[in-house]
Scaffold this motif. Sequence first.
Motif, PDB file in Angstrom:
ATOM      1  N   VAL A   1       0.792  -1.232  -0.157  1.00 28.26           N
ATOM      2  CA  VAL A   1      -0.066   0.072  -0.104  1.00 28.26           C
ATOM      3  C   VAL A   1       0.975   1.378   0.073  1.00 28.26           C
ATOM      4  O   VAL A   1       1.694   1.418   0.875  1.00 28.26           O
TER       5      VAL A   1
ATOM      6  N   PHE B   1      -8.354  -4.282   2.757  1.00 27.42           N
ATOM      7  CA  PHE B   1      -6.878  -4.915   2.878  1.00 27.42           C
ATOM      8  C   PHE B   1      -6.847  -5.953   3.716  1.00 27.42           C
ATOM      9  O   PHE B   1      -6.320  -6.910   3.269  1.00 27.42           O
TER      10      PHE B   1
ATOM     11  N   GLU C   1     -11.583   1.139   3.277  1.00 22.90           N
ATOM     12  CA  GLU C   1     -10.054   0.609   2.701  1.00 22.90           C
ATOM     13  C   GLU C   1      -9.507  -0.398   3.518  1.00 22.90           C
ATOM     14  O   GLU C   1      -8.956  -1.563   3.221  1.00 22.90           O
TER      15      GLU C   1
ATOM     16  N   PHE D   1       3.289  -0.714   4.159  1.00 22.42           N
ATOM     17  CA  PHE D   1       2.718   0.464   3.853  1.00 22.42           C
ATOM     18  C   PHE D   1       3.825   1.578   3.827  1.00 22.42           C
ATOM     19  O   PHE D   1       4.589   1.718   4.744  1.00 22.42           O
TER      20      PHE D   1
END
Length: 436
Positions: free
Chosen positions: A7, A409, A405, A188
């Motif tokens: 991400v 995920f 979101e 991330f």
Amino acid sequence: MPHKLLVVSVDAMHHDDLPFARTLPAFSRILEQAAVAEIEGVYPSVTYPNHTAQTTGCPPARTGIFNNLQFQPGRGDASEWFWDARAIRVPTIFEAAHAAGLTVAAVQWPVTANERHVDWLVPEIASPQVFDGLEDQYRRTTNAASLERYVLPNLHLVDVTGRKPRYYAFVNHVAEQILRHERPDVMFVHLVEVDSARHAGGAHGPHVEQALREVDATLGTFLDALADTGDLGRTNIVLVSDHGHLDTEQHTNLNTIFVERGLVRLDEAGRLLDYDVLCLGAGLSGQLFLAEGITPGRRAEVEALLAEIEATPEYRIERIWTAEETARAHGLDGPFDYVVESEPGVVVGMLWDRRPVVRRGDDDFPPVLGNHGHAPRHGGQPLFVATGPDIAPGIDLGRRSMLDEAPTFAALLGVDLPHAEGTVLHELLTARPLPV
């Protein structure tokens, strides 16, 4: 085991930036088969509440991250940011992934300092004044392996020549190295070049396109690392952003008004003595805190002034909400009593050494031409772009909530995030991954 997940948050990238992004090499590779959505973020549209929503699926009223800044009366814009992960009141995707036995990495992701569920951690620290230099800030906020392997050998890449450190080269290099050498299951990364460009030069223009080119170059190194390790075909890649930007037109400095009306009291040096009401700025909105134990008479004075401010055209304050109202309407609550919503492009100022109203073109207008913090219905919107082995190609999901979101995920990783208020974007999944 689920496929890997990368991400990348391109801070302040607008959904409207996608046509230009398609002309760039790395963006175009990602966008070629991607599912896309326009995202409605959480209020206020500032970085830390929204990035926390992206990892929890919860709004500020539940996460506790209601602003970039903590409320520290008297410190103004030198107040500490919400940099420590222990401030988050609900479980995160990092915790869920770690509990499932997945290796987790986070580079420059907001509110991750001291995050014990991240194996390879390079946290974002927006409050350097708390620490004794760069090395100290990481020694006190990450784990030994991350510090020794990735932070200390690369600190020379941090640009410390300006008023605040600039981490672009450091973040881009360290993220690529972790991706290449550690091959985490979940990673991330937060990139801020576009946000910096929009603050400095306004919401649109060649400066934004140049920043997108810089981000594209970084994305290219990530794609190369995944290709070289053989992970590209088994990695779901998601690009997200946290908020849009509006051109800044005016500053309405509420604390200056409060000082003039005797509701904020200063000493001879201009330092805060005490207050009945005090504004904490959030860019194009603000949060008002009443003094603990305020008397009914003083509260009535405050409420009368707030009504006057709301009714005065030159202040350009669209509405002053109670915290109860924003909790119901926007999921925004906290230790404040009111939320100030300005007209688009009007900064709700929290300093008291400026004129009450400063307009663009005035000699004392601050040199920040773009800003955010506004109600998320205004201006350019954040984006969600996903591609990979578990993503249905070419789908346009329309407008969705940022709270969706984190559950998505979690679904991609086959883990559970039961506290999330958002829902999984099932339409973009080719098949729902099985739990680990």
